[in-house]
Design an enzyme around this catalytic site. Structure first.
Site, PDB file in Angstrom:
ATOM      1  N   CYS A   1       0.821  -1.228   0.000  1.00  0.00           N
ATOM      2  CA  CYS A   1       0.000   0.000   0.000  1.00  0.00           C
ATOM      3  C   CYS A   1       0.851   1.273   0.000  1.00  0.00           C
ATOM      4  O   CYS A   1       0.365   2.342  -0.368  1.00  0.00           O
ATOM      5  CB  CYS A   1      -0.953   0.010   1.192  1.00  0.00           C
ATOM      6  SG  CYS A   1      -2.122  -1.345   1.153  1.00  0.00           S
TER       7      CYS A   1
ATOM      8  N   HIS B   1      -3.213   7.641   1.830  1.00  0.00           N
ATOM      9  CA  HIS B   1      -3.634   6.295   1.408  1.00  0.00           C
ATOM     10  C   HIS B   1      -5.050   6.085   1.939  1.00  0.00           C
ATOM     11  O   HIS B   1      -5.357   6.433   3.081  1.00  0.00           O
ATOM     12  CB  HIS B   1      -2.682   5.256   1.993  1.00  0.00           C
ATOM     13  CG  HIS B   1      -3.137   3.850   1.783  1.00  0.00           C
ATOM     14  ND1 HIS B   1      -3.603   3.390   0.571  1.00  0.00           N
ATOM     15  CD2 HIS B   1      -3.221   2.788   2.635  1.00  0.00           C
ATOM     16  CE1 HIS B   1      -3.931   2.117   0.682  1.00  0.00           C
ATOM     17  NE2 HIS B   1      -3.722   1.731   1.923  1.00  0.00           N
TER      18      HIS B   1
ATOM     19  N   ASN C   1     -10.139   0.276  -0.389  1.00  0.00           N
ATOM     20  CA  ASN C   1      -8.673   0.320  -0.320  1.00  0.00           C
ATOM     21  C   ASN C   1      -8.112  -0.288  -1.609  1.00  0.00           C
ATOM     22  O   ASN C   1      -8.221  -1.489  -1.830  1.00  0.00           O
ATOM     23  CB  ASN C   1      -8.213  -0.472   0.913  1.00  0.00           C
ATOM     24  CG  ASN C   1      -6.705  -0.459   1.100  1.00  0.00           C
ATOM     25  OD1 ASN C   1      -5.958  -0.083   0.198  1.00  0.00           O
ATOM     26  ND2 ASN C   1      -6.257  -0.884   2.265  1.00  0.00           N
TER      27      ASN C   1
HETATM   28  O1  UT7 Z   1      -3.912  -0.709   3.341  1.00  0.00           O
HETATM   29  C1  UT7 Z   1      -3.081  -1.397   4.213  1.00  0.00           C
HETATM   30  C2  UT7 Z   1      -3.306  -0.940   5.549  1.00  0.00           C
HETATM   31  N1  UT7 Z   1      -4.511  -1.526   6.093  1.00  0.00           N
HETATM   32  C3  UT7 Z   1      -5.211  -0.823   6.949  1.00  0.00           C
HETATM   33  O2  UT7 Z   1      -4.886   0.292   7.203  1.00  0.00           O
HETATM   34  C4  UT7 Z   1      -6.349  -1.500   7.634  1.00  0.00           C
HETATM   35  C5  UT7 Z   1      -6.236  -1.257   9.100  1.00  0.00           C
HETATM   36  N2  UT7 Z   1      -7.299  -1.845   9.890  1.00  0.00           N
HETATM   37  C6  UT7 Z   1      -8.583  -1.431   9.794  1.00  0.00           C
HETATM   38  O3  UT7 Z   1      -8.939  -0.613   8.988  1.00  0.00           O
HETATM   39  C7  UT7 Z   1      -9.543  -1.985  10.808  1.00  0.00           C
HETATM   40  O4  UT7 Z   1      -8.847  -2.669  11.807  1.00  0.00           O
HETATM   41  C8  UT7 Z   1     -10.606  -2.938  10.190  1.00  0.00           C
HETATM   42  C9  UT7 Z   1     -11.583  -2.157   9.336  1.00  0.00           C
HETATM   43  C10 UT7 Z   1      -9.929  -4.012   9.378  1.00  0.00           C
HETATM   44  C11 UT7 Z   1     -11.428  -3.601  11.300  1.00  0.00           C
HETATM   45  O5  UT7 Z   1     -12.007  -2.609  12.139  1.00  0.00           O
HETATM   46  P1  UT7 Z   1     -11.846  -2.695  13.717  1.00  0.00           P
HETATM   47  O6  UT7 Z   1     -12.623  -1.584  14.273  1.00  0.00           O
HETATM   48  O7  UT7 Z   1     -10.374  -2.748  14.011  1.00  0.00           O
HETATM   49  O8  UT7 Z   1     -12.563  -4.052  14.030  1.00  0.00           O
HETATM   50  P2  UT7 Z   1     -11.969  -5.349  14.728  1.00  0.00           P
HETATM   51  O9  UT7 Z   1     -11.023  -6.051  13.811  1.00  0.00           O
HETATM   52  O10 UT7 Z   1     -11.518  -4.989  16.089  1.00  0.00           O
HETATM   53  O11 UT7 Z   1     -13.274  -6.214  14.824  1.00  0.00           O
HETATM   54  C12 UT7 Z   1     -14.418  -5.806  15.597  1.00  0.00           C
HETATM   55  C13 UT7 Z   1     -15.508  -6.840  15.424  1.00  0.00           C
HETATM   56  C14 UT7 Z   1     -15.007  -8.270  15.535  1.00  0.00           C
HETATM   57  O12 UT7 Z   1     -15.979  -9.015  16.246  1.00  0.00           O
HETATM   58  P3  UT7 Z   1     -15.761  -9.359  17.807  1.00  0.00           P
HETATM   59  O13 UT7 Z   1     -14.464 -10.091  17.873  1.00  0.00           O
HETATM   60  O14 UT7 Z   1     -15.717  -8.020  18.485  1.00  0.00           O
HETATM   61  O15 UT7 Z   1     -16.958 -10.179  18.109  1.00  0.00           O
HETATM   62  C15 UT7 Z   1     -14.960  -8.740  14.124  1.00  0.00           C
HETATM   63  O16 UT7 Z   1     -15.164 -10.141  14.005  1.00  0.00           O
HETATM   64  O17 UT7 Z   1     -16.080  -6.737  14.122  1.00  0.00           O
HETATM   65  C16 UT7 Z   1     -16.125  -8.011  13.514  1.00  0.00           C
HETATM   66  N3  UT7 Z   1     -16.025  -7.852  12.070  1.00  0.00           N
HETATM   67  C17 UT7 Z   1     -17.089  -7.622  11.277  1.00  0.00           C
HETATM   68  N4  UT7 Z   1     -18.399  -7.498  11.549  1.00  0.00           N
HETATM   69  C18 UT7 Z   1     -19.228  -7.251  10.534  1.00  0.00           C
HETATM   70  C19 UT7 Z   1     -14.911  -7.879  11.300  1.00  0.00           C
HETATM   71  N5  UT7 Z   1     -15.252  -7.674  10.020  1.00  0.00           N
HETATM   72  C20 UT7 Z   1     -16.588  -7.522   9.983  1.00  0.00           C
HETATM   73  C21 UT7 Z   1     -17.511  -7.266   8.948  1.00  0.00           C
HETATM   74  N6  UT7 Z   1     -18.821  -7.136   9.266  1.00  0.00           N
HETATM   75  N7  UT7 Z   1     -17.150  -7.140   7.659  1.00  0.00           N
END
Ligand code: UT7
Length: 323
Positions: A114, A250, A280
């Protein structure tokens, strides 16, 4: 006099197919609300089967060359930032070179995931400032849809396909921060974090593989490292956050974009945001945002622009330029 790499043209290409968040609700335990709230993404473009990365890249390149009023044989080099080259080799850049009908100079891919476009801009700047090249086409192009595990809701809703390109040309500047063109760059990587974001396939497995990400860990690094690298690049140019007209970040997550802008003390009205429409697109996201930002009338000649990105590696960096 100081040689500067000035942006002469910019362009982009997005595949025709637009996929709104709601389309994922049919196959995954997810909702449009979750995706919007956690990422800011509303839709993304997915490439058709015959639209490889080099095809998208060539279309974006043609748009940038048209904008610059140049042809391919005016170029000395093509640098293509991508992690989704059509084949393991040759480089997608040489495929673009052939498609454009460019029969001189050289072309190669830059692989910093990225952060690839920021790395490629820094390399193009070095080629121009050293006198090795007069005009360089820098492209960011990706087909990340080909790397998705469609059963993994934590990754497959985040990414999209697309391409953006800029044409850089050597111009004699005064050596001050009033010059147009690239003023400074700051590049970093730390392979200790390689398992936070990777593809579980490649030459060693004989498969293409799927993208795997520890989202929360990458998020934490992003918020900390992006503002740091942007400040560092500004510092190298002798500038600060107060001088910034536009951040062109980005486009991974609106919450990361907003947190970085806040740390840089730049208001969101001064940030080019396209994540809602593109998702992304990895190395394509910054040149796409530059092209869209120009078309919207946000970026104007003389504006001070900071681009910053982080991705797999981890690799991260920033480029400061005057538009
Ligand atoms: O381009 C390269 C760089 N990449 C990035 O910059 C990405 C960086 N990370 C992010 O943008 C975020 O961490 C994400 C968007 C990937 C995830 O958001 P988050 O607020 O960090 O969520 P999380 O991973 O802490 O997950 C929260 C909850 C989880 O459930 P539990 O464990 O709390 O029960 C996940 O299983 O959300 C759940 N979850 C979803 N729920 C509904 C994860 N994906 C989804 C989804 N729909 N698509």
């Amino acid at each position: 006099m100081t040689r500067r790499a000035v942006i002469r043209g910019v362009g982009h290409h997005l595949p025709a197919r637009v996929v709104p968040n709601a389309e994922f609700e049919a196959t995954l335990e997810t909702t449009d609300e979750w995706i919007r709230a956690r990422t800011g993404i509303e839709r993304r473009h997915f490439a058709a089967e015959d639209e490889t990365t080099s095809v998208l890249a060539t279309r974006a390149a043609r748009a940038a060359l048209d904008d610059a009023g140049m042809t391919a044989n005016d170029l000395d080099a093509i640098l293509l930032a991508t992690s989704t080259a059509d084949l393991t080799f040759p480089s997608a850049a040489t495929m673009v070179q052939a498609e454009l009908g460019m029969t001189r100079g050289f072309a190669f891919d830059v692989q910093a995931v990225c952060a690839g476009f920021v790395f490629a801009m820094a390399q193009a700047d070095a080629l121009i400032v050293s006198g090795a090249a007069q005009r360089v086409l820098v492209i960011g192009a990706e087909t990340f849809s080909r790397l998705m595990d469609w059963s993994d809701r934590s990754t497959c809703v985040l990414f999209g396909d697309g391409a953006g390109a800029v044409v850089l040309e050597a111009v004699e500047g005064s050596g001050t921060t009033a010059d147009r063109g690239i003023l400074a760059a700051d590049l970093n990587s730390d392979g200790r974090y390689r398992s936070a974001l990777y593809v579980d396939g490649g030459v060693s497995t004989g498969t293409v593989g799927h993208l795997r990400m520890q989202g929360r860990e990458v998020f934490r690094h992003a918020v900390e490292k992006l503002a740091e690298t942007a400040h560092s690049a500004l510092g190298k140019a002798g500038l600060s956050g107060a001088d910034v007209d536009w951040i062109v970040p980005h486009q991974a997550n609106l919450r990361i974009i907003a947190a970085t802008a806040q740390r840089m003390q730049v208001p969101m009205e001064r940030v080019v945001v396209t994540v809602q429409d593109h998702g992304n697109t990895s190395a394509a996201s910054i040149p796409l945002a530059l092209s869209v930002g120009k078309a919207r009338g946000q970026l104007k000649p003389g504006d001070l622009v900071v681009t910053e990105a982080i991705g797999g590696g981890l690799a991260w960096g920033a480029v400061v330029l005057r538009w």
